[in-house]
Structure formats: structure tokens, C-alpha cells
Write a protein that holds these residues in place. Structure first.
Motif, PDB file in Angstrom:
ATOM      1  N   ARG A  40       0.831  -1.537   0.035  1.00 55.58           N
ATOM      2  CA  ARG A  40      -0.054  -0.062  -0.114  1.00 55.58           C
ATOM      3  C   ARG A  40       0.855   1.212  -0.046  1.00 55.58           C
ATOM      4  O   ARG A  40       0.561   2.343  -0.390  1.00 55.58           O
ATOM      5  CB  ARG A  40      -0.932   0.043   1.239  1.00 55.58           C
ATOM      6  CG  ARG A  40      -1.979  -1.183   1.262  1.00 55.58           C
ATOM      7  CD  ARG A  40      -2.808  -0.999   2.447  1.00 55.58           C
ATOM      8  NE  ARG A  40      -1.966  -0.866   3.674  1.00 55.58           N
ATOM      9  CZ  ARG A  40      -2.544  -0.227   4.848  1.00 55.58           C
ATOM     10  NH1 ARG A  40      -3.577   0.364   4.657  1.00 55.58           N
ATOM     11  NH2 ARG A  40      -1.878  -0.200   5.987  1.00 55.58           N
ATOM     12  N   GLU A  94      -5.089   3.325   1.644  1.00 50.38           N
ATOM     13  CA  GLU A  94      -5.737   2.562   2.555  1.00 50.38           C
ATOM     14  C   GLU A  94      -5.926   1.061   2.081  1.00 50.38           C
ATOM     15  O   GLU A  94      -5.991   0.351   2.884  1.00 50.38           O
ATOM     16  CB  GLU A  94      -7.184   3.187   2.749  1.00 50.38           C
ATOM     17  CG  GLU A  94      -8.079   2.550   4.020  1.00 50.38           C
ATOM     18  CD  GLU A  94      -9.141   3.407   4.213  1.00 50.38           C
ATOM     19  OE1 GLU A  94     -10.239   2.899   3.767  1.00 50.38           O
ATOM     20  OE2 GLU A  94      -9.115   4.423   4.890  1.00 50.38           O
ATOM     21  N   ARG A  95      -6.111   1.074   0.692  1.00 51.64           N
ATOM     22  CA  ARG A  95      -6.138  -0.460   0.316  1.00 51.64           C
ATOM     23  C   ARG A  95      -5.166  -0.724  -0.781  1.00 51.64           C
ATOM     24  O   ARG A  95      -4.652   0.212  -1.602  1.00 51.64           O
ATOM     25  CB  ARG A  95      -7.481  -0.583  -0.200  1.00 51.64           C
ATOM     26  CG  ARG A  95      -8.667  -0.466   0.548  1.00 51.64           C
ATOM     27  CD  ARG A  95     -10.061  -0.609   0.302  1.00 51.64           C
ATOM     28  NE  ARG A  95     -10.113  -1.663  -0.507  1.00 51.64           N
ATOM     29  CZ  ARG A  95     -10.945  -1.927  -1.501  1.00 51.64           C
ATOM     30  NH1 ARG A  95     -11.634  -1.118  -1.856  1.00 51.64           N
ATOM     31  NH2 ARG A  95     -10.966  -2.962  -2.069  1.00 51.64           N
ATOM     32  N   LEU A  96      -4.478  -2.021  -0.914  1.00 59.95           N
ATOM     33  CA  LEU A  96      -3.621  -2.600  -1.843  1.00 59.95           C
ATOM     34  C   LEU A  96      -4.042  -2.324  -3.152  1.00 59.95           C
ATOM     35  O   LEU A  96      -3.236  -1.856  -4.338  1.00 59.95           O
ATOM     36  CB  LEU A  96      -3.146  -3.676  -1.427  1.00 59.95           C
ATOM     37  CG  LEU A  96      -2.269  -4.517  -2.605  1.00 59.95           C
ATOM     38  CD1 LEU A  96      -0.922  -3.844  -2.300  1.00 59.95           C
ATOM     39  CD2 LEU A  96      -2.191  -6.147  -2.098  1.00 59.95           C
ATOM     40  N   GLU A  97      -5.411  -2.613  -3.398  1.00 59.68           N
ATOM     41  CA  GLU A  97      -5.919  -2.447  -4.702  1.00 59.68           C
ATOM     42  C   GLU A  97      -5.695  -1.169  -5.623  1.00 59.68           C
ATOM     43  O   GLU A  97      -5.655  -0.985  -6.618  1.00 59.68           O
ATOM     44  CB  GLU A  97      -7.420  -2.974  -4.992  1.00 59.68           C
ATOM     45  CG  GLU A  97      -7.586  -4.469  -4.402  1.00 59.68           C
ATOM     46  CD  GLU A  97      -7.722  -4.726  -2.856  1.00 59.68           C
ATOM     47  OE1 GLU A  97      -8.137  -3.497  -2.097  1.00 59.68           O
ATOM     48  OE2 GLU A  97      -7.275  -5.575  -2.599  1.00 59.68           O
ATOM     49  N   GLU A 129       1.189  -4.652   9.367  1.00 60.28           N
ATOM     50  CA  GLU A 129       0.625  -4.350   7.916  1.00 60.28           C
ATOM     51  C   GLU A 129       0.852  -5.506   6.862  1.00 60.28           C
ATOM     52  O   GLU A 129       0.088  -6.083   6.251  1.00 60.28           O
ATOM     53  CB  GLU A 129       1.217  -3.043   7.112  1.00 60.28           C
ATOM     54  CG  GLU A 129       0.665  -1.907   7.861  1.00 60.28           C
ATOM     55  CD  GLU A 129       1.277  -0.849   7.501  1.00 60.28           C
ATOM     56  OE1 GLU A 129       0.598   0.397   7.156  1.00 60.28           O
ATOM     57  OE2 GLU A 129       2.542  -0.804   7.096  1.00 60.28           O
ATOM     58  N   ASP A 132      -1.345  -8.638   7.982  1.00 60.63           N
ATOM     59  CA  ASP A 132      -2.801  -8.234   7.355  1.00 60.63           C
ATOM     60  C   ASP A 132      -2.739  -8.561   5.837  1.00 60.63           C
ATOM     61  O   ASP A 132      -3.693  -9.134   5.247  1.00 60.63           O
ATOM     62  CB  ASP A 132      -3.094  -7.050   7.614  1.00 60.63           C
ATOM     63  CG  ASP A 132      -3.361  -6.459   9.149  1.00 60.63           C
ATOM     64  OD1 ASP A 132      -3.689  -7.664  10.048  1.00 60.63           O
ATOM     65  OD2 ASP A 132      -3.382  -5.418   9.563  1.00 60.63           O
ATOM     66  N   LYS A 133      -1.627  -8.112   5.069  1.00 60.15           N
ATOM     67  CA  LYS A 133      -1.504  -8.458   3.718  1.00 60.15           C
ATOM     68  C   LYS A 133      -1.421  -9.790   3.418  1.00 60.15           C
ATOM     69  O   LYS A 133      -2.163 -10.141   2.420  1.00 60.15           O
ATOM     70  CB  LYS A 133      -0.371  -7.485   3.151  1.00 60.15           C
ATOM     71  CG  LYS A 133      -0.130  -7.739   1.521  1.00 60.15           C
ATOM     72  CD  LYS A 133       0.744  -6.815   1.202  1.00 60.15           C
ATOM     73  CE  LYS A 133       2.384  -7.213   1.780  1.00 60.15           C
ATOM     74  NZ  LYS A 133       3.542  -6.405   0.943  1.00 60.15           N
ATOM     75  N   GLN A 136      -4.894 -11.320   4.040  1.00 62.68           N
ATOM     76  CA  GLN A 136      -6.028 -10.892   2.977  1.00 62.68           C
ATOM     77  C   GLN A 136      -5.751 -11.727   1.543  1.00 62.68           C
ATOM     78  O   GLN A 136      -6.722 -12.242   1.207  1.00 62.68           O
ATOM     79  CB  GLN A 136      -5.692  -9.275   2.532  1.00 62.68           C
ATOM     80  CG  GLN A 136      -6.684  -8.703   1.633  1.00 62.68           C
ATOM     81  CD  GLN A 136      -6.449  -7.514   1.189  1.00 62.68           C
ATOM     82  OE1 GLN A 136      -5.525  -6.855   1.674  1.00 62.68           O
ATOM     83  NE2 GLN A 136      -7.133  -6.997   0.170  1.00 62.68           N
ATOM     84  N   GLU A 140      -8.297 -14.115  -0.214  1.00 62.78           N
ATOM     85  CA  GLU A 140      -8.796 -13.941  -1.451  1.00 62.78           C
ATOM     86  C   GLU A 140      -8.603 -15.375  -2.454  1.00 62.78           C
ATOM     87  O   GLU A 140      -9.511 -15.713  -3.347  1.00 62.78           O
ATOM     88  CB  GLU A 140      -7.929 -12.853  -2.503  1.00 62.78           C
ATOM     89  CG  GLU A 140      -8.346 -11.565  -1.771  1.00 62.78           C
ATOM     90  CD  GLU A 140      -7.176 -10.505  -2.205  1.00 62.78           C
ATOM     91  OE1 GLU A 140      -6.231 -10.809  -2.921  1.00 62.78           O
ATOM     92  OE2 GLU A 140      -7.389  -9.336  -2.160  1.00 62.78           O
TER      93      GLU A 140
END
Length: 163
Positions: A40, A94-97, A129, A132-133, A136, A140
Motif C-alpha cells: 500500500r 488505505e487499500r492495496l488494490e 501491515e 494483514d496483507k 488478506q 482471496e
């Protein structure tokens, strides 16, 4: 160690040896990103040094929620050689995408006369972080597997027996 930690921020040469059917309309630098190397956090190089932080923030907020945007030119100048009369900004989305899309769209684009170079900055992430990544990403992948299994048509019994 300092030199190797910033080596992945250098701009790569464009690949000119790809087969014609694989070559897109624009030349691209071929680079593979792992889950751990995407982030991010982005470093934006090549921003002209004419006080453009608010303009850059506005441009980046068009992609999604921005958590921070700070100038780190002096910090990066001690680690690597920078283009003259340009600033380097550390940006956190705020978001990776959102970060992924911003990098794809803005990398190698003109911005007030300078050509931007954007790279992921996973070294700026905290352990939390990173954890969390990874979590996530695991979720997915599990979702995609379940979706693919649901969409897969059942194999008829006769074809299973023929094997």
C-alpha cells in the motif's frame, strides 16, 4: 545493505526482445511482483521540485482514500542518486488494490513536465501491515478456489469409469 534496499526502486529498461504477439502497444519493463513485494506504500520519483504536493495528493485521491503523502527527498538522496530538481514522495493508500491501480496508471506518465516513476515500498510496512496483507491474500485465494469449484461442471460417471 543500504544500497541493496533501494535497488528495487531504480527504473528498469523497457523490454525490446519480446515476441511480437506478446508485445503490447507500448513497451513495458517486465517485472514480477510477489505478494510480499506489493504494498500500500508507494514511492513516487520524478515530481518536479516546484511545490506540487497538494496537486499530487489531489491526483492520487482520484484513485481512492489516501492515508499519507510526505516528501522524503532528503532521506532518499542519502540512499541513492536522484534526478536533479525533482522530489520523491512516500504515499500510503488505505487499500492495496487502490495502490496497485494508481501505480499502473501513473507510472511513466507526465506530471507537470516531469516523468513519474512509481515503485512499491514494502520496506516502509510494519510487521502488522505485512501480516494483514498475507492474511488478506490467503482469503482471496480461498475465495477464488471455492468460486472455481462451484463453477466447475460435475464430471459424468461414465467418463470417470473410462479412465
Amino acid at each position: 545493505m543500504e544500497a541493496s534496499s533501494s535497488a528495487h526502486h531504480k527504473r528498469l529498461e523497457y523490454c525490446a526482445t519480446r515476441l511480437p504477439y506478446r508485445q503490447g502497444r507500448e513497451l513495458k519493463a517486465v517485472k514480477v511482483y510477489t505478494v510480499a513485494s506489493e504494498s500500500r506504500h508507494l514511492l513516487i520519483f520524478g515530481v518536479p521540485k516546484i511545490n506540487l504536493q497538494t496537486n499530487l495528493k489531489t491526483k492520487l485521491q482520484g484513485f481512492g482514500k489516501l492515508q499519507s503523502c510526505i516528501c522524503i527527498t532528503s532521506e532518499m538522496a542519502s540512499k541513492m542518486e536522484l534526478e536533479a530538481f525533482t522530489d520523491v514522495f512516500a504515499v500510503k493508500f488505505e487499500r492495496l488494490e487502490v495502490a496497485r491501480r494508481a501505480k499502473k496508471v501513473l507510472d511513466a506518465r507526465q506530471f507537470y513536465g516531469g516523468i513519474l516513476h512509481i515503485s512499491y515500498a514494502p520496506e516502509r510496512e510494519s510487521i502488522e501491515e505485512l501480516r494483514d496483507k498475507m492474511l488478506q491474500r490467503r482469503q482471496e485465494v480461498a475465495l477464488r478456489i471455492r468460486r472455481n469449484q462451484r463453477d466447475e461442471p460435475p464430471v459424468p460417471k461414465k467418463s470417470r469409469e473410462a479412465k
